[in-house]
Design a protein around this motif. Structure first.
Motif, mmCIF file in Angstrom:
data_model
loop_
_atom_site.group_PDB
_atom_site.id
_atom_site.type_symbol
_atom_site.label_atom_id
_atom_site.label_comp_id
_atom_site.label_asym_id
_atom_site.label_seq_id
_atom_site.Cartn_x
_atom_site.Cartn_y
_atom_site.Cartn_z
ATOM 1 N N ARG A 9 0.838 -1.205 0.000
ATOM 2 C CA ARG A 9 0.000 0.000 0.000
ATOM 3 C C ARG A 9 0.874 1.256 0.000
ATOM 4 N N ARG A 13 1.226 4.103 -2.947
ATOM 5 C CA ARG A 13 1.023 5.530 -2.668
ATOM 6 C C ARG A 13 2.226 6.349 -3.132
ATOM 7 N N HIS A 16 2.111 6.649 -6.870
ATOM 8 C CA HIS A 16 1.083 7.621 -7.267
ATOM 9 C C HIS A 16 1.594 9.050 -7.077
ATOM 10 N N VAL A 20 2.019 11.914 -10.004
ATOM 11 C CA VAL A 20 1.409 13.243 -9.919
ATOM 12 C C VAL A 20 2.499 14.317 -10.021
ATOM 13 N N TYR A 75 -5.959 19.980 -10.894
ATOM 14 C CA TYR A 75 -6.213 20.720 -9.658
ATOM 15 C C TYR A 75 -7.053 21.957 -9.961
ATOM 16 N N GLN A 94 -9.132 17.597 -3.976
ATOM 17 C CA GLN A 94 -9.373 17.139 -5.341
ATOM 18 C C GLN A 94 -9.550 15.627 -5.335
ATOM 19 N N PRO A 95 -10.601 15.115 -5.946
ATOM 20 C CA PRO A 95 -10.756 13.666 -5.979
ATOM 21 C C PRO A 95 -9.585 13.007 -6.724
ATOM 22 N N HIS A 96 -9.039 11.956 -6.154
ATOM 23 C CA HIS A 96 -7.968 11.155 -6.752
ATOM 24 C C HIS A 96 -6.638 11.889 -6.909
ATOM 25 N N LEU A 97 -6.516 13.072 -6.306
ATOM 26 C CA LEU A 97 -5.252 13.800 -6.353
ATOM 27 C C LEU A 97 -4.797 14.107 -4.926
ATOM 28 N N PRO A 98 -3.509 13.970 -4.657
ATOM 29 C CA PRO A 98 -3.009 14.269 -3.312
ATOM 30 C C PRO A 98 -2.957 15.774 -3.059
#
Length: 129
Positions: A9, A13, A16, A20, A75, A94-98
């Motif tokens: 996990r 992360r 990801h 980004v 964003y 933001q959905p699906h963005l850190p």
């Protein structure tokens, strides 16, 4: 076996966050440092990625270009003015963005442990978590 799942996990992360970072152009310019933190040990802290670069141009130009890159990556554009001098500009929710934080440092201002930003350059710290 639980530690193995947690490790996967954390690795997912970190991958990801790196993807980004690429999509917002966080590694543009001269890369001074890239640091990954969190996700290990008891009481895991949040996984994060911090990238420090030097880029040519004025602080305002560099900040605007970085904000536009973030907006292009999905964003939501912050209200004007996007960031006050010497303070970070954060994008979150933001959905699906850190969460993304952009900090800029003008020429002559010390940036982290690298000393003052050279003339004609802007220091940029991008944090993702």
């Amino acid at each position: 076996m639980m530690w193995f799942r947690e490790r996967r996990r954390v690795n997912a992360r970190r991958t990801h966050l790196s993807e980004v970072a690429d999509s917002v152009g966080a590694r543009r310019g001269v890369l001074l440092a890239e640091k990954r933190t969190g996700g290990a040990g008891i009481g895991n802290s949040p996984v994060s990625l911090v990238i420090i670069t030097l880029r040519p141009g004025s602080e305002n130009e560099v900040a605007r270009a970085q904000i536009e890159s973030a907006v292009s990556a999905g964003y939501t554009k912050p209200p004007e003015p996007p960031c006050s001098k010497g303070r970070g500009c954060s994008f979150y929710g933001q959905p699906h963005l850190p969460m993304l934080t952009i900090e800029t440092y003008s020429s002559g201002v010390p940036i982290s442990s690298f000393g003052p930003v050279p003339e004609g350059q802007t220091g940029v710290i991008i944090s993702l978590s």
